[in-house]
Design a protein around this motif. Structure first.
Motif, PDB file in Angstrom:
ATOM      1  N   ASP A  19      39.498  40.510  41.865  1.00 61.16           N
ATOM      2  CA  ASP A  19      38.282  39.765  42.174  1.00 61.16           C
ATOM      3  C   ASP A  19      38.060  38.587  41.220  1.00 61.16           C
ATOM      4  O   ASP A  19      37.429  37.601  41.596  1.00 61.16           O
ATOM      5  CB  ASP A  19      37.075  40.709  42.146  1.00 61.16           C
ATOM      6  N   THR A  20      38.582  38.665  40.016  1.00 62.39           N
ATOM      7  CA  THR A  20      38.366  37.604  39.027  1.00 62.39           C
ATOM      8  C   THR A  20      39.354  36.456  39.146  1.00 62.39           C
ATOM      9  O   THR A  20      39.176  35.428  38.493  1.00 62.39           O
ATOM     10  CB  THR A  20      38.449  38.148  37.584  1.00 62.39           C
ATOM     11  N   ARG A  21      40.401  36.603  39.936  1.00 60.85           N
ATOM     12  CA  ARG A  21      41.466  35.603  39.989  1.00 60.85           C
ATOM     13  C   ARG A  21      41.333  34.719  41.227  1.00 60.85           C
ATOM     14  O   ARG A  21      41.545  35.182  42.350  1.00 60.85           O
ATOM     15  CB  ARG A  21      42.842  36.271  39.988  1.00 60.85           C
ATOM     16  N   PRO A  22      41.012  33.434  41.053  1.00 67.00           N
ATOM     17  CA  PRO A  22      40.861  32.548  42.213  1.00 67.00           C
ATOM     18  C   PRO A  22      42.170  32.300  42.956  1.00 67.00           C
ATOM     19  O   PRO A  22      42.142  31.968  44.141  1.00 67.00           O
ATOM     20  CB  PRO A  22      40.318  31.254  41.600  1.00 67.00           C
ATOM     21  N   GLU A  23      43.304  32.488  42.287  1.00 68.28           N
ATOM     22  CA  GLU A  23      44.597  32.295  42.968  1.00 68.28           C
ATOM     23  C   GLU A  23      44.824  33.344  44.052  1.00 68.28           C
ATOM     24  O   GLU A  23      45.585  33.122  44.987  1.00 68.28           O
ATOM     25  CB  GLU A  23      45.783  32.396  41.975  1.00 68.28           C
ATOM     26  N   THR A  83      43.612  34.900  47.092  1.00 70.90           N
ATOM     27  CA  THR A  83      42.612  34.556  48.106  1.00 70.90           C
ATOM     28  C   THR A  83      42.298  35.705  49.057  1.00 70.90           C
ATOM     29  O   THR A  83      41.248  35.694  49.695  1.00 70.90           O
ATOM     30  CB  THR A  83      43.059  33.330  48.914  1.00 70.90           C
TER      31      THR A  83
END
Length: 151
Positions: free
Chosen positions: A88-92, A94
């Motif tokens: 959930d914390t990683r924008p990469e 999707t």
């Protein structure tokens, strides 16, 4: 319960969420107020969960699209919750799914380049305490974009 007009309205909105009540009414042979009320009802009932713009990843500099299969070494509620928090914390990342079969999770990722993908894999995902191994596939070409759901 959805009727044929509801499914046509949902199909039209999946293709163009900017359609006005007037335009929907013309397409569905309804008055603009009837079309607007139907849209509001479908939103309230949860058939329509939101509206979003589709962005071009290449124009944003996201040159690498891929899928990462994650295999956990230990299984349990704490490990699953911890892994979900990291995802959930990683924008990469999707999209993420729990899976049946060999892999426990499937992650859809977008990165600037191969170096960024390497960093994501080796500095973020693999060091997670629950992760045993990963298998990544890089997308060469996308034949079909995320299409509307069948209605």
């Amino acid at each position: 319960m959805l009727d044929a007009t509801d499914t046509r309205l949902l199909s039209a909105l999946q293709k163009d969420a900017h359609l006005t009540a007037h335009q929907l009414g013309e397409m569905l042979n309804l008055s603009p107020s009837q079309a607007g009320r139907r849209r509001q009802r479908l939103e309230a009932e949860g058939y329509i969960t939101g509206y979003a713009a589709r962005l071009d990843p290449l124009k944003l500099g996201l040159q690498v699209q891929g899928f990462v299969q994650v295999h956990l070494g230990t299984h349990g509620p704490e490990q699953s919750a911890s892994f979900a928090r990291m995802v959930d914390t990683r924008p990469e990342i999707t999209s993420a799914w729990t899976m049946t079969g060999e892999a426990d999770y499937l992650l859809h990722i977008y990165c600037d380049d191969l170096s960024a993908l390497n960093s994501l894999l080796h500095q973020v995902i693999l060091p997670h305490p629950a992760v045993a191994r990963v298998q990544s596939q890089i997308v060469m070409d996308q034949l079909k974009r995320d299409a509307p759901l069948p209605t």
